[in-house]
Design a protein around this motif. Sequence first.
Motif, PDB file in Angstrom:
ATOM      1  N   ARG A 154      -6.060   4.256   7.071  1.00 43.93           N
ATOM      2  CA  ARG A 154      -5.808   2.922   6.555  1.00 43.93           C
ATOM      3  C   ARG A 154      -6.476   2.783   5.182  1.00 43.93           C
ATOM      4  NH1 ARG A 154      -1.688   0.256   9.040  1.00 43.93           N
ATOM      5  NH2 ARG A 154      -1.782   0.586  11.280  1.00 43.93           N
ATOM      6  N   PRO A 155      -5.969   1.878   4.337  1.00 43.48           N
ATOM      7  CA  PRO A 155      -6.570   1.707   3.006  1.00 43.48           C
ATOM      8  C   PRO A 155      -8.068   1.391   3.104  1.00 43.48           C
ATOM      9  CG  PRO A 155      -4.519   0.475   3.183  1.00 43.48           C
ATOM     10  CD  PRO A 155      -4.817   1.000   4.549  1.00 43.48           C
ATOM     11  N   ASN A 156      -8.806   1.925   2.137  1.00 41.57           N
ATOM     12  CA  ASN A 156     -10.265   1.735   2.131  1.00 41.57           C
ATOM     13  C   ASN A 156     -10.644   0.392   1.511  1.00 41.57           C
ATOM     14  OD1 ASN A 156      -9.707   2.278  -0.545  1.00 41.57           O
ATOM     15  ND2 ASN A 156     -11.395   3.727  -0.833  1.00 41.57           N
ATOM     16  N   VAL A 157      -9.968  -0.627   1.934  1.00 43.15           N
ATOM     17  CA  VAL A 157     -10.210  -1.985   1.460  1.00 43.15           C
ATOM     18  C   VAL A 157     -10.542  -2.800   2.711  1.00 43.15           C
ATOM     19  CG1 VAL A 157      -9.201  -3.964   0.266  1.00 43.15           C
ATOM     20  CG2 VAL A 157      -8.458  -1.644  -0.333  1.00 43.15           C
ATOM     21  N   THR A 158     -11.514  -3.679   2.597  1.00 41.37           N
ATOM     22  CA  THR A 158     -11.946  -4.451   3.763  1.00 41.37           C
ATOM     23  C   THR A 158     -10.783  -5.198   4.400  1.00 41.37           C
ATOM     24  OG1 THR A 158     -14.072  -4.741   2.713  1.00 41.37           O
ATOM     25  CG2 THR A 158     -13.569  -6.230   4.544  1.00 41.37           C
TER      26      THR A 158
ATOM     27  N   PRO B 255      -4.065   3.050  15.212  1.00 42.09           N
ATOM     28  CA  PRO B 255      -5.446   2.847  14.771  1.00 42.09           C
ATOM     29  C   PRO B 255      -5.906   3.834  13.679  1.00 42.09           C
ATOM     30  CG  PRO B 255      -5.285   2.419  17.097  1.00 42.09           C
ATOM     31  CD  PRO B 255      -3.926   2.919  16.664  1.00 42.09           C
ATOM     32  N   ASN B 256      -6.378   3.252  12.595  1.00 40.20           N
ATOM     33  CA  ASN B 256      -6.819   3.960  11.382  1.00 40.20           C
ATOM     34  C   ASN B 256      -5.873   5.047  10.876  1.00 40.20           C
ATOM     35  OD1 ASN B 256      -8.406   4.273   9.140  1.00 40.20           O
ATOM     36  ND2 ASN B 256      -9.792   5.730  10.092  1.00 40.20           N
ATOM     37  N   ASN B 257      -4.586   4.771  10.966  1.00 43.92           N
ATOM     38  CA  ASN B 257      -3.593   5.738  10.479  1.00 43.92           C
ATOM     39  C   ASN B 257      -2.297   4.985  10.178  1.00 43.92           C
ATOM     40  OD1 ASN B 257      -1.485   8.190  12.102  1.00 43.92           O
ATOM     41  ND2 ASN B 257      -2.105   8.197   9.963  1.00 43.92           N
ATOM     42  N   PHE B 258      -1.730   5.255   8.992  1.00 40.04           N
ATOM     43  CA  PHE B 258      -0.355   4.799   8.760  1.00 40.04           C
ATOM     44  C   PHE B 258       0.382   5.836   7.942  1.00 40.04           C
ATOM     45  CE2 PHE B 258       0.300   2.980   4.399  1.00 40.04           C
ATOM     46  CZ  PHE B 258      -0.966   3.155   3.884  1.00 40.04           C
ATOM     47  N   ALA B 259       1.706   5.782   8.030  1.00 35.29           N
ATOM     48  CA  ALA B 259       2.533   6.777   7.351  1.00 35.29           C
ATOM     49  C   ALA B 259       3.706   6.102   6.664  1.00 35.29           C
ATOM     50  CB  ALA B 259       3.035   7.817   8.343  1.00 35.29           C
ATOM     51  N   LEU B 260       4.074   6.672   5.506  1.00 34.41           N
ATOM     52  CA  LEU B 260       5.245   6.254   4.736  1.00 34.41           C
ATOM     53  C   LEU B 260       6.177   7.442   4.629  1.00 34.41           C
ATOM     54  CD1 LEU B 260       3.376   4.664   1.669  1.00 34.41           C
ATOM     55  CD2 LEU B 260       4.184   3.482   3.732  1.00 34.41           C
ATOM     56  N   LYS B 261       7.440   7.256   5.015  1.00 35.34           N
ATOM     57  CA  LYS B 261       8.414   8.336   4.942  1.00 35.34           C
ATOM     58  C   LYS B 261       9.722   7.786   4.389  1.00 35.34           C
ATOM     59  CE  LYS B 261       8.574  10.998   8.672  1.00 35.34           C
ATOM     60  NZ  LYS B 261       8.554  11.441  10.100  1.00 35.34           N
TER      61      LYS B 261
ATOM     62  N   PHE C 160       0.825  -1.205   0.000  1.00 38.20           N
ATOM     63  CA  PHE C 160       0.000   0.000   0.000  1.00 38.20           C
ATOM     64  C   PHE C 160       0.859   1.254   0.000  1.00 38.20           C
ATOM     65  CE2 PHE C 160      -2.816  -3.303   1.421  1.00 38.20           C
ATOM     66  CZ  PHE C 160      -3.972  -3.035   0.712  1.00 38.20           C
ATOM     67  N   ALA C 161       0.490   2.187  -0.905  1.00 41.44           N
ATOM     68  CA  ALA C 161       1.190   3.461  -1.034  1.00 41.44           C
ATOM     69  C   ALA C 161       0.349   4.605  -0.491  1.00 41.44           C
ATOM     70  CB  ALA C 161       1.527   3.711  -2.503  1.00 41.44           C
ATOM     71  N   GLY C 162      -0.860   4.303  -0.026  1.00 43.42           N
ATOM     72  CA  GLY C 162      -1.737   5.371   0.460  1.00 43.42           C
ATOM     73  C   GLY C 162      -3.073   4.815   0.900  1.00 43.42           C
ATOM     74  N   SER C 163      -4.119   5.608   0.703  1.00 45.85           N
ATOM     75  CA  SER C 163      -5.425   5.291   1.290  1.00 45.85           C
ATOM     76  C   SER C 163      -6.275   4.368   0.427  1.00 45.85           C
ATOM     77  CB  SER C 163      -6.194   6.586   1.539  1.00 45.85           C
ATOM     78  OG  SER C 163      -6.426   7.220   0.297  1.00 45.85           O
ATOM     79  N   THR C 164      -5.768   3.980  -0.740  1.00 41.92           N
ATOM     80  CA  THR C 164      -6.487   3.040  -1.596  1.00 41.92           C
ATOM     81  C   THR C 164      -5.524   1.923  -2.001  1.00 41.92           C
ATOM     82  OG1 THR C 164      -5.885   3.968  -3.743  1.00 41.92           O
ATOM     83  CG2 THR C 164      -7.709   5.039  -2.578  1.00 41.92           C
ATOM     84  N   SER C 165      -6.027   0.987  -2.785  1.00 37.47           N
ATOM     85  CA  SER C 165      -5.127  -0.071  -3.261  1.00 37.47           C
ATOM     86  C   SER C 165      -4.355   0.377  -4.501  1.00 37.47           C
ATOM     87  CB  SER C 165      -5.929  -1.332  -3.561  1.00 37.47           C
ATOM     88  OG  SER C 165      -6.940  -1.017  -4.498  1.00 37.47           O
ATOM     89  N   GLY C 166      -4.570   1.623  -4.936  1.00 40.86           N
ATOM     90  CA  GLY C 166      -3.943   2.115  -6.169  1.00 40.86           C
ATOM     91  C   GLY C 166      -2.622   2.814  -5.942  1.00 40.86           C
TER      92      GLY C 166
END
Length: 330
Positions: A270-274, A247-253, A220-226
């Motif tokens: 978090r990604p909007n994928v189940t 919880p419901n938060n991640f970061a890439l640096k 995952f590169a962000g909030s979607t699977s794209g």
Amino acid sequence: MLPQSKALALAGLAATVVAGPCDIYASGGTPCVAAHSTTRALFSSFSGSLYQVTRSSDNGVTDIRPLSAGGVANAATQDSFCSGTSCTISIIYDQTGRGNHLTRAPGGGAGPGSDNLAVATAAPVHLNGQKAYGVFIPPGTGYRNDVATGTATGDGAQGMYAVLDGTHFNGDCCFDYGNAETSNDDTGNGHMEAIYFGNAGPGGAGNGPWIMADLENGLFAGSTSGKNPSVPTITDRFVTAIVKGQPNNFALKGGNAASGALSTFYNGPRPNVTGYNPMKKEGAIILGIGGDNSRRAQGTFYEGVMTSGFPSDATESSVQANIVAAKYTT
Ligand SMILES: *[C@@H]1O[C@H](CO)[C@@H](O)[C@H](O)[C@H]1NC(C)=O
């Protein structure tokens, strides 16, 4: 006696030189629960074993320690022990005292049978002009600890960084460092939270390699699977890669491990994928492989840690300054 201003300047210099990455994380309230490096001590006071090598001539083993507390690995010990034969890295010790060591990964759902160990001389490097060796991981090689303690489980918060070779990667699954399944199998979405480095999809801008989060059944590169165009292609020889989650938060640096500061590529939900909110982290530790022992990827690891709690950006900036001060060069 030194003039006071000079004495203060020297004291300040000594303080910045001696604090290791894990001393910095501890000061920030997010202590290291795993600390792995074949190149240097990650606590200023650490003088124990960094890693173990095994030589092929007689299966003898020896431990490589820092030259001094908090210092660079004593590569000369390895060179003399392995002289005239070849050595593999058989244990990467945990420097936190928790015993979260990394050893040869066992077989898993995507790769039956144990993985290979890294050739001990395959990733030579210098820190502050002193020779050391990184962990060179070709496809088929991997390390794991399925009984780690103190690492995040469930939706618990954690931070991670790794210093990697930005030029050694591929597009296959998965050159990872971080939190994974304790069963060596894919147990479902959200059961991992590890740093990924390489040019597998979805990625970001350009052709990669990219820093992403391996959250199981997806990088995952962000909030979607794209794709996330804010995640840049890495072009540095030495790269600092960071993934952290709560919880419901991640970061890439990420950033250049040899100079400058970190940039935040993503910090959001978090990604909007189940299956990824809440997370179901299991707390095992992997290096060079996916959570189900997918072992088709490649990369080079120099040092990395996992923390308890979500580190602040200020803490990570200080850690990056410490990494830069370690002066990684080829
Ligand atoms: C996630 O969000 C993107 C962008 O808004 C949207 O295109 C996509 O359909 C969403 N996916 C799901 C599974 O909701």
